[in-house]
Design a protein around this motif. Structure first.
Motif, PDB file in Angstrom:
ATOM      1  N   GLY A 275       9.932   2.996   0.520  1.00 19.96           N
ATOM      2  CA  GLY A 275       8.670   3.665   0.251  1.00 19.96           C
ATOM      3  C   GLY A 275       8.054   4.211   1.525  1.00 19.96           C
ATOM      4  N   LEU A 276       6.944   4.909   1.363  1.00 25.52           N
ATOM      5  CA  LEU A 276       6.233   5.514   2.487  1.00 25.52           C
ATOM      6  C   LEU A 276       4.746   5.217   2.380  1.00 25.52           C
ATOM      7  CD1 LEU A 276       7.820   9.106   2.464  1.00 25.52           C
ATOM      8  CD2 LEU A 276       8.476   7.205   3.953  1.00 25.52           C
ATOM      9  N   CYS A 277       4.080   5.177   3.518  1.00 23.41           N
ATOM     10  CA  CYS A 277       2.620   5.139   3.511  1.00 23.41           C
ATOM     11  C   CYS A 277       2.106   5.670   4.844  1.00 23.41           C
ATOM     12  CB  CYS A 277       2.088   3.724   3.270  1.00 23.41           C
ATOM     13  SG  CYS A 277       2.218   2.589   4.666  1.00 23.41           S
ATOM     14  N   HIS A 278       0.841   6.054   4.873  1.00 22.03           N
ATOM     15  CA  HIS A 278       0.181   6.385   6.124  1.00 22.03           C
ATOM     16  C   HIS A 278      -0.158   5.067   6.819  1.00 22.03           C
ATOM     17  CE1 HIS A 278      -2.922   7.768   8.932  1.00 22.03           C
ATOM     18  NE2 HIS A 278      -2.401   8.989   8.782  1.00 22.03           N
ATOM     19  N   PRO A 279      -0.067   5.006   8.151  1.00 21.65           N
ATOM     20  CA  PRO A 279      -0.380   3.738   8.837  1.00 21.65           C
ATOM     21  C   PRO A 279      -1.742   3.159   8.468  1.00 21.65           C
ATOM     22  CG  PRO A 279       0.640   5.277  10.365  1.00 21.65           C
ATOM     23  CD  PRO A 279       0.427   6.036   9.096  1.00 21.65           C
ATOM     24  N   SER A 280      -2.721   4.013   8.197  1.00 20.07           N
ATOM     25  CA  SER A 280      -4.062   3.519   7.860  1.00 20.07           C
ATOM     26  C   SER A 280      -4.104   2.871   6.491  1.00 20.07           C
ATOM     27  CB  SER A 280      -5.069   4.677   7.913  1.00 20.07           C
ATOM     28  OG  SER A 280      -4.799   5.614   6.878  1.00 20.07           O
ATOM     29  N   GLU A 281      -3.095   3.123   5.654  1.00 19.87           N
ATOM     30  CA  GLU A 281      -3.079   2.584   4.308  1.00 19.87           C
ATOM     31  C   GLU A 281      -2.173   1.363   4.166  1.00 19.87           C
ATOM     32  OE1 GLU A 281      -2.118   6.003   1.949  1.00 19.87           O
ATOM     33  OE2 GLU A 281      -4.000   7.020   2.456  1.00 19.87           O
ATOM     34  N   LEU A 282      -1.559   0.939   5.247  1.00 24.84           N
ATOM     35  CA  LEU A 282      -0.740  -0.256   5.228  1.00 24.84           C
ATOM     36  C   LEU A 282      -1.630  -1.478   5.014  1.00 24.84           C
ATOM     37  CD1 LEU A 282       1.981  -1.693   5.721  1.00 24.84           C
ATOM     38  CD2 LEU A 282       1.455  -1.638   8.171  1.00 24.84           C
ATOM     39  N   ARG A 283      -1.237  -2.359   4.100  1.00 21.55           N
ATOM     40  CA  ARG A 283      -2.020  -3.552   3.819  1.00 21.55           C
ATOM     41  C   ARG A 283      -1.165  -4.801   4.047  1.00 21.55           C
ATOM     42  NH1 ARG A 283      -5.189  -0.437   4.632  1.00 21.55           N
ATOM     43  NH2 ARG A 283      -7.005   0.245   3.408  1.00 21.55           N
ATOM     44  N   ARG A 284      -1.595  -5.620   5.012  1.00 16.42           N
ATOM     45  CA  ARG A 284      -0.845  -6.809   5.408  1.00 16.42           C
ATOM     46  C   ARG A 284      -1.604  -8.082   5.036  1.00 16.42           C
ATOM     47  NH1 ARG A 284       0.332  -3.972  11.175  1.00 16.42           N
ATOM     48  NH2 ARG A 284      -1.841  -3.396  10.829  1.00 16.42           N
ATOM     49  N   ASN A 285      -0.877  -9.173   4.859  1.00 15.56           N
ATOM     50  CA  ASN A 285      -1.503 -10.467   4.580  1.00 15.56           C
ATOM     51  C   ASN A 285      -2.503 -10.847   5.663  1.00 15.56           C
ATOM     52  OD1 ASN A 285       0.075 -10.807   2.276  1.00 15.56           O
ATOM     53  ND2 ASN A 285       1.628 -12.005   3.328  1.00 15.56           N
ATOM     54  N   ALA A 286      -2.158 -10.547   6.909  1.00 17.14           N
ATOM     55  CA  ALA A 286      -2.967 -10.991   8.046  1.00 17.14           C
ATOM     56  C   ALA A 286      -4.297 -10.265   8.158  1.00 17.14           C
ATOM     57  CB  ALA A 286      -2.167 -10.817   9.341  1.00 17.14           C
ATOM     58  N   ASP A 287      -4.527  -9.237   7.346  1.00 21.26           N
ATOM     59  CA  ASP A 287      -5.729  -8.416   7.496  1.00 21.26           C
ATOM     60  C   ASP A 287      -6.876  -8.821   6.578  1.00 21.26           C
ATOM     61  OD1 ASP A 287      -4.508  -6.947   9.484  1.00 21.26           O
ATOM     62  OD2 ASP A 287      -3.683  -5.467   8.086  1.00 21.26           O
TER      63      ASP A 287
ATOM     64  N   GLY B  42       0.803  -1.214   0.000  1.00 25.36           N
ATOM     65  CA  GLY B  42       0.000   0.000   0.000  1.00 25.36           C
ATOM     66  C   GLY B  42       0.833   1.259   0.000  1.00 25.36           C
ATOM     67  N   GLY B  43       2.139   1.116  -0.280  1.00 23.41           N
ATOM     68  CA  GLY B  43       3.040   2.256  -0.182  1.00 23.41           C
ATOM     69  C   GLY B  43       3.368   2.921  -1.501  1.00 23.41           C
ATOM     70  N   ARG B  44       4.003   4.075  -1.381  1.00 28.03           N
ATOM     71  CA  ARG B  44       4.487   4.843  -2.524  1.00 28.03           C
ATOM     72  C   ARG B  44       6.011   4.827  -2.494  1.00 28.03           C
ATOM     73  NH1 ARG B  44       6.228  10.030  -2.483  1.00 28.03           N
ATOM     74  NH2 ARG B  44       5.370  10.323  -0.388  1.00 28.03           N
ATOM     75  N   PRO B  45       6.679   4.299  -3.528  1.00 29.45           N
ATOM     76  CA  PRO B  45       8.146   4.260  -3.523  1.00 29.45           C
ATOM     77  C   PRO B  45       8.737   5.660  -3.594  1.00 29.45           C
ATOM     78  CG  PRO B  45       7.299   3.624  -5.672  1.00 29.45           C
ATOM     79  CD  PRO B  45       6.105   3.753  -4.765  1.00 29.45           C
ATOM     80  N   ILE B  46       9.871   5.840  -2.922  1.00 34.34           N
ATOM     81  CA  ILE B  46      10.526   7.151  -2.963  1.00 34.34           C
ATOM     82  C   ILE B  46      11.953   7.095  -3.493  1.00 34.34           C
ATOM     83  CG2 ILE B  46       9.079   8.176  -1.177  1.00 34.34           C
ATOM     84  CD1 ILE B  46      11.437   7.740   0.787  1.00 34.34           C
ATOM     85  N   MET B  47      12.647   5.952  -3.370  1.00 29.73           N
ATOM     86  CA  MET B  47      13.986   5.847  -3.947  1.00 29.73           C
ATOM     87  C   MET B  47      14.424   4.389  -3.993  1.00 29.73           C
ATOM     88  SD  MET B  47      16.766   7.114  -1.114  1.00 29.73           S
ATOM     89  CE  MET B  47      16.986   6.257   0.438  1.00 29.73           C
TER      90      MET B  47
ATOM     91  N   VAL C 241      -1.168   0.565  -9.011  1.00 29.27           N
ATOM     92  CA  VAL C 241      -2.564   0.598  -8.594  1.00 29.27           C
ATOM     93  C   VAL C 241      -2.705   0.259  -7.110  1.00 29.27           C
ATOM     94  CG1 VAL C 241      -3.046  -1.830  -9.192  1.00 29.27           C
ATOM     95  CG2 VAL C 241      -4.896  -0.142  -9.234  1.00 29.27           C
ATOM     96  N   GLY C 242      -1.698  -0.423  -6.553  1.00 29.91           N
ATOM     97  CA  GLY C 242      -1.732  -0.747  -5.129  1.00 29.91           C
ATOM     98  C   GLY C 242      -1.839   0.472  -4.241  1.00 29.91           C
ATOM     99  N   VAL C 243      -1.262   1.570  -4.669  1.00 34.80           N
ATOM    100  CA  VAL C 243      -1.323   2.804  -3.875  1.00 34.80           C
ATOM    101  C   VAL C 243      -2.766   3.268  -3.726  1.00 34.80           C
ATOM    102  CG1 VAL C 243      -0.548   5.198  -3.703  1.00 34.80           C
ATOM    103  CG2 VAL C 243       0.981   3.469  -4.664  1.00 34.80           C
ATOM    104  N   GLU C 244      -3.514   3.259  -4.816  1.00 29.89           N
ATOM    105  CA  GLU C 244      -4.901   3.708  -4.773  1.00 29.89           C
ATOM    106  C   GLU C 244      -5.805   2.692  -4.084  1.00 29.89           C
ATOM    107  OE1 GLU C 244      -5.653   6.771  -5.531  1.00 29.89           O
ATOM    108  OE2 GLU C 244      -3.509   6.972  -5.992  1.00 29.89           O
ATOM    109  N   LEU C 245      -5.539   1.409  -4.298  1.00 25.52           N
ATOM    110  CA  LEU C 245      -6.343   0.386  -3.637  1.00 25.52           C
ATOM    111  C   LEU C 245      -6.242   0.500  -2.122  1.00 25.52           C
ATOM    112  CD1 LEU C 245      -5.569  -2.735  -5.866  1.00 25.52           C
ATOM    113  CD2 LEU C 245      -7.667  -1.364  -5.849  1.00 25.52           C
ATOM    114  N   ALA C 246      -5.054   0.828  -1.630  1.00 24.66           N
ATOM    115  CA  ALA C 246      -4.843   0.908  -0.188  1.00 24.66           C
ATOM    116  C   ALA C 246      -5.577   2.080   0.452  1.00 24.66           C
ATOM    117  CB  ALA C 246      -3.346   1.004   0.119  1.00 24.66           C
TER     118      ALA C 246
END
Length: 347
Positions: free
Chosen positions: A154-166, A95-100, A211-216
């Protein structure tokens, strides 16, 4: 020195088919301490997720991953592009956005001409440019076989993190890309894939999973993983184990590259496919009478494959429409998740 040997002739394996078998990896990691002493480490090795995640503050998580492999195509630029796309995908799958990115390079410098190695690096940089990130450095060694990949942050907001366990009971499962990359690469190794087939495979493997960024950002999308070296069954099992669910995969709904079935029937599949089944077959229930070529598709190692998305069932059609609109025309609803013993049932 032959200045232009086939890249695939210099490697004993290629792409994500080079990955250690899931059972070997589990044995190597068995007994490794879990990082409970680091509460900011939101994702480590516990749930077989695609990247590590460290929470910096209430609004920011840092996502870190690395991925590299040997060539599964002969064109050096395409090799670099595929390897870079594959590495960046881990960030999108969280669910993240790559930065470098940082380049990882191992090359048999006595066998490859400098211009070939340069094209590999240029291909990787081209994909990083497309993703909007710099290649900010890296490390290189003289190696017996060609190896290239990236470490990506990469970076993401904690609310947008997507884990297998969820993933949740009742979730629909969506796969964004067609299966068959490993089958195609086996045909390449034996010089049995024509130019149109090669172009189709490269186009799929160099499509960024952004598309993972928007899905998250959607609360009705609960879990995301990318399907790579362990095949659709292996990476589906990572969700099943992490969330403690039973996944049902509809074989007839799985999207395929156009020649996947034809090539699989002709016996083009990788050794990694066999190793995959040996590693996790006990956790999978297959329909009676399934042909070997069909099982090979289920275990086929994907290099830079699609995302497997678990979402609320009532949102599945909307999520699928968004994925297709983002440039994934083969995306399809391929199954569901339910309460039960962790594993997969194929129907």
């Amino acid at each position: 020195m032959n200045e232009h040997p086939r890249l695939t002739s210099l490697a004993h394996g290629g792409g994500c088919g080079c990955k250690l078998a899931p059972s070997v990896l589990r044995d190597l990691l068995a007994g490794q301490p879990v990082a409970h002493a680091f509460p900011q480490l939101l994702v480590g090795t516990e749930t077989s997720d695609d990247a590590a995640v460290w929470q910096v503050d209430d609004n920011t998580c840092v996502i870190a991953t690395t991925d590299f492999f040997m060539p599964m195509v002969d064109d050096p630029r395409d090799f670099g592009r595929i390897a870079a796309t594959n590495a960046i995908s881990d960030i999108y799958a969280m669910g993240g956005r790559p930065i470098m990115a940082l380049a990882i390079l191992g090359m048999p410098i006595d066998k490859l001409a400098p211009e070939q190695i340069r094209k590999i690096l240029e291909g990787g940089r081209e994909i990083c440019d497309e993703a909007g990130i710099p290649v900010a450095g890296g490390h290189s060694i003289d190696a017996p076989e060609p190896i290239y990949g990236l470490a990506v942050i990469g970076l993401c907001h904690p609310s947008e993190l997507r884990r297998n366990a969820d993933a949740k009971p009742g979730d629909a499962l969506i796969l964004t890309k067609g299966l068959g990359v490993g089958i195609y690469s086996a045909a390449i190794k034996k010089e049995a894939l024509d130019t149109s087939g090669l172009a189709e495979m490269v186009a799929s493997a160099t499509t960024l999973n952004r598309v993972g960024v928007e899905l998250a950002k959607r609360a009705d999308v609960h879990a995301i993983t990318d399907v790579t070296g362990f095949g659709i069954l292996g990476h589906g099992l990572e969700i099943a184990r992490g969330a403690g669910l039973r996944l049902q995969i509809d074989l007839g709904s799985l999207p395929l590259l156009s020649r996947t079935a034809e090539l699989a029937k002709a016996g083009f599949f990788t050794g990694a496919s066999t190793r995959n089944w040996a590693a996790y077959g006990s956790e999978v229930t297959l329909p009676e009478g399934l042909d070997d070529w069909q099982k090979a598709i289920l275990t086929d190692p994907q290099t830079s494959g699609g995302l497997l998305v678990a979402c609320a069932p009532e949102a599945a059609k909307s999520v699928l429409a968004d994925i297709r609109a983002a440039g994934f025309p083969l995306a399809a609803i391929v199954g569901s998740a339910a309460e039960g013993s962790a594993g997969i049932t194929v129907i």
